[in-house]
Design a protein around this motif. Structure first.
Motif, PDB file in Angstrom:
ATOM      1  N   LYS A  94       0.094   4.460  -0.774  1.00  0.00           N
ATOM      2  CA  LYS A  94      -0.511   5.790  -0.613  1.00  0.00           C
ATOM      3  C   LYS A  94       0.396   6.697   0.204  1.00  0.00           C
ATOM      4  O   LYS A  94       0.996   6.224   1.178  1.00  0.00           O
TER       5      LYS A  94
ATOM      6  N   SER B 114      -0.900  -3.855   8.151  1.00  0.00           N
ATOM      7  CA  SER B 114       0.394  -3.994   8.829  1.00  0.00           C
ATOM      8  C   SER B 114       0.315  -4.683  10.187  1.00  0.00           C
ATOM      9  O   SER B 114       1.180  -5.480  10.538  1.00  0.00           O
TER      10      SER B 114
ATOM     11  N   VAL C  65       0.855  -1.197   0.000  1.00  0.00           N
ATOM     12  CA  VAL C  65       0.000   0.000   0.000  1.00  0.00           C
ATOM     13  C   VAL C  65       0.886   1.240   0.000  1.00  0.00           C
ATOM     14  O   VAL C  65       1.507   1.583   1.004  1.00  0.00           O
TER      15      VAL C  65
ATOM     16  N   ILE D 120     -12.291  -3.979   6.017  1.00  0.00           N
ATOM     17  CA  ILE D 120     -11.456  -3.272   6.998  1.00  0.00           C
ATOM     18  C   ILE D 120     -12.201  -3.424   8.318  1.00  0.00           C
ATOM     19  O   ILE D 120     -13.266  -2.838   8.500  1.00  0.00           O
TER      20      ILE D 120
ATOM     21  N   ARG E 136      -3.073  -6.348   2.599  1.00  0.00           N
ATOM     22  CA  ARG E 136      -2.757  -4.985   2.149  1.00  0.00           C
ATOM     23  C   ARG E 136      -1.864  -4.330   3.200  1.00  0.00           C
ATOM     24  O   ARG E 136      -2.328  -3.954   4.267  1.00  0.00           O
TER      25      ARG E 136
ATOM     26  N   ILE F  47      -8.046   0.714  -3.171  1.00  0.00           N
ATOM     27  CA  ILE F  47      -8.513   0.174  -1.895  1.00  0.00           C
ATOM     28  C   ILE F  47      -9.323   1.188  -1.099  1.00  0.00           C
ATOM     29  O   ILE F  47      -9.820   0.885  -0.025  1.00  0.00           O
TER      30      ILE F  47
ATOM     31  N   GLY G  70       0.945  -1.434   4.245  1.00  0.00           N
ATOM     32  CA  GLY G  70       1.561  -0.150   3.929  1.00  0.00           C
ATOM     33  C   GLY G  70       2.743   0.173   4.820  1.00  0.00           C
ATOM     34  O   GLY G  70       3.899   0.027   4.445  1.00  0.00           O
ATOM     35  N   ARG G  71       2.439   0.604   6.059  1.00  0.00           N
ATOM     36  CA  ARG G  71       3.485   1.101   6.956  1.00  0.00           C
ATOM     37  C   ARG G  71       4.596   0.105   7.224  1.00  0.00           C
ATOM     38  O   ARG G  71       5.761   0.481   7.347  1.00  0.00           O
TER      39      ARG G  71
HETATM   40  C1  LIG Z   1      -3.885   2.411   4.300  1.00  0.00           C
HETATM   41  C2  LIG Z   1      -4.647   1.154   4.062  1.00  0.00           C
HETATM   42  C3  LIG Z   1      -4.043  -0.098   4.253  1.00  0.00           C
HETATM   43  C4  LIG Z   1      -2.632  -0.271   4.768  1.00  0.00           C
HETATM   44  O1  LIG Z   1      -2.564   0.128   6.087  1.00  0.00           O
HETATM   45  P1  LIG Z   1      -1.163   0.027   6.896  1.00  0.00           P
HETATM   46  O2  LIG Z   1      -1.583   0.196   8.296  1.00  0.00           O
HETATM   47  O3  LIG Z   1      -0.313   1.133   6.379  1.00  0.00           O
HETATM   48  O4  LIG Z   1      -0.606  -1.306   6.603  1.00  0.00           O
HETATM   49  C5  LIG Z   1      -4.787  -1.231   3.969  1.00  0.00           C
HETATM   50  N1  LIG Z   1      -6.052  -1.144   3.526  1.00  0.00           N
HETATM   51  C6  LIG Z   1      -6.673   0.036   3.327  1.00  0.00           C
HETATM   52  C7  LIG Z   1      -8.056   0.049   2.833  1.00  0.00           C
HETATM   53  C8  LIG Z   1      -5.988   1.226   3.591  1.00  0.00           C
HETATM   54  O5  LIG Z   1      -6.602   2.389   3.398  1.00  0.00           O
END
Ligand SMILES: *Cc1c(COP(=O)(O)O)cnc(C)c1O
Length: 225
Positions: free
Chosen positions: A35, A200, A33, A161, A215, A77, A217-218
């Motif tokens: 973003k 994460s 991810v 989520i 998914r 996403i 990101g961090r």
């Molecule tokens: C930002 C986001 C993620 C990733 O989140 P992290 O905590 O950075 O791993 C996953 N899914 C969605 C829908 C997000 O908006």
């Protein structure tokens, strides 16, 4: 740690979580991810073997995608506003955030105009939180039935989520999504095969509960502001 080292560490954790659940880690797609992170960081991730990228805004993906050198599959996403469906269909290989029949119909029309079959997931609001996007679990069957009537869409599975909580608190929501997926599956055909859940903090629990897409990101790119 570099981005490449973090990716390799996460891949290892996915494989171990899969093995502990009697699954094969190779059946799980790690979506990085990206973003808020620049194209250079994305290039680093793709060079390190990332095949799939996640962005939550159409505009940001439109700006960054031309600057990314490596090729990858792009996943939307985040919430999709209906006036951005055309751009979304042009930019994304998979739209994970379909949360109404109306939006699905708009995507289908844009896909048809593009001569494309758009891969989508249906986002489910498993915690039934008022502020969160996603189809209410009680409406999921009806939504899927209506979406099946639309052309130019490949309904590839479900995404969620969960409410904010510890990984163990997320587990029951992941398990709920998995049950919904299993009950819907019979009526949906073999392309309905993905469960996108886990970020994460909780991707290992999600893998144990059946995720095919996580998914992250961090844990790959570092903290966001
Ligand atoms: C930002 C986001 C993620 C990733 O989140 P992290 O905590 O950075 O791993 C996953 N899914 C969605 C829908 C997000 O908006």
């Amino acid at each position: 740690m570099t981005i490449a080292q973090r990716i390799s560490e996460i891949r290892g954790r996915i494989d171990r979580a899969a093995a502990s659940a009697g699954r094969d880690g190779s059946e799980i797609t790690l979506v990085a991810v990206s973003k808020t992170f620049p194209a250079a960081a994305i290039d680093e991730a793709v060079s390190a073997g990332i095949t799939d990228l996640g962005e939550n805004r159409v505009q940001e993906a439109r700006d960054k995608k031309p600057q990314v050198h490596g090729s990858a599959r792009w996943h939307l996403i985040g919430h999709l506003q209906s006036n951005k469906t055309k751009d979304a269909v042009r930019l994304f290989d998979m739209i994970e955030s379909v949360d109404s029949i109306e939006l699905a119909a708009k995507i289908a029309r844009a896909a048809e105009a593009n001569g494309k079959t758009q891969q989508v997931l249906v986002q489910v609001n498993v915690g039934r939180e008022a502020q969160k996007d996603g189809v209410d679990p009680t409406q999921l069957q009806a939504t899927l039935e209506a979406m099946k009537e639309l052309g130019s869409l490949e309904i590839a599975g479900l995404m969620t989520i969960p409410p904010i909580g510890t990984p163990e608190e997320s587990r029951r929501y992941f398990s709920m999504l998995r049950s919904q997926f299993e009950s819907a599956r019979g009526g949906m055909g073999s392309q309905f095969r993905h469960l996108s859940m886990g970020m994460s903090e909780d991707f290992e629990v999600a893998v144990e509960e059946g995720a095919t897409i996580v998914r992250v990101g961090r844990a790959i790119f570092g903290g966001r502001n």
